[in-house]
Design an enzyme around this catalytic site. Sequence first.
Site, PDB file in Angstrom:
ATOM      1  N   ASP A 109       0.859  -1.184   0.000  1.00 20.25           N
ATOM      2  CA  ASP A 109       0.000   0.000   0.000  1.00 20.25           C
ATOM      3  C   ASP A 109       0.895   1.232   0.000  1.00 20.25           C
ATOM      4  O   ASP A 109       1.987   1.214   0.575  1.00 20.25           O
ATOM      5  CB  ASP A 109      -0.899   0.014   1.238  1.00 20.25           C
ATOM      6  CG  ASP A 109      -1.964  -1.064   1.205  1.00 20.25           C
ATOM      7  OD1 ASP A 109      -2.465  -1.366   0.120  1.00 20.25           O
ATOM      8  OD2 ASP A 109      -2.307  -1.587   2.285  1.00 20.25           O
ATOM      9  N   ASP A 162      -6.971  -1.700  -4.620  1.00 19.54           N
ATOM     10  CA  ASP A 162      -8.029  -1.357  -3.659  1.00 19.54           C
ATOM     11  C   ASP A 162      -9.000  -0.352  -4.269  1.00 19.54           C
ATOM     12  O   ASP A 162     -10.212  -0.441  -4.057  1.00 19.54           O
ATOM     13  CB  ASP A 162      -7.435  -0.768  -2.381  1.00 19.54           C
ATOM     14  CG  ASP A 162      -6.534  -1.735  -1.624  1.00 19.54           C
ATOM     15  OD1 ASP A 162      -6.690  -2.963  -1.789  1.00 19.54           O
ATOM     16  OD2 ASP A 162      -5.661  -1.253  -0.881  1.00 19.54           O
TER      17      ASP A 162
END
Length: 172
Positions: A128, A146
């Site tokens: 991330d 995501d």
Amino acid sequence: MPNANSARSQLPWLLWGVSVLVIALDLITKYLALAKLEYLEVAPVTPFFYLTLRFNEGAAFSFLAGAGGWQRWLFSGLAIAVGVVLIAWIMRIYRQKGNTLEAFALALILGGAIGNLYDRIVHGHVVDFIVLHYGAKEWPAFNIADSGICIGAALLILDMFKGHKKATATHE
């Protein structure tokens, strides 16, 4: 001039293209994040957005992140199962000449699921690197996969309401 049937026959390829585009953008941006950012380094972009390198061993919002490693395989298995279901769902929509918005949303979700599955299998965690914030309040770090999943889910919800509105109008 292409007719509706030829445009319809191209739909599965366009949908697979959407999934592949999400996967490609996800992998490229994660590669750049790994190459250019140090772990937990904060690289401000705007007053409400910065880049940072974080690793998520869990699921959404780091669910089960500290579970000891078994969750990697659980979430990988779930992603594979969800991917198979999404492919079947997209093909059913296509065969029944169904809703293209629904199929597009599913293609975004499929691309995101595969992007994060790749990370789990190769790295043992999801990479991330995007953080949105307001002052000291931050949204958990996320990535392009995501985003594909969230945008796809939002489009599915929108499509549900749109479908409900149509069904209500025909019953009145």
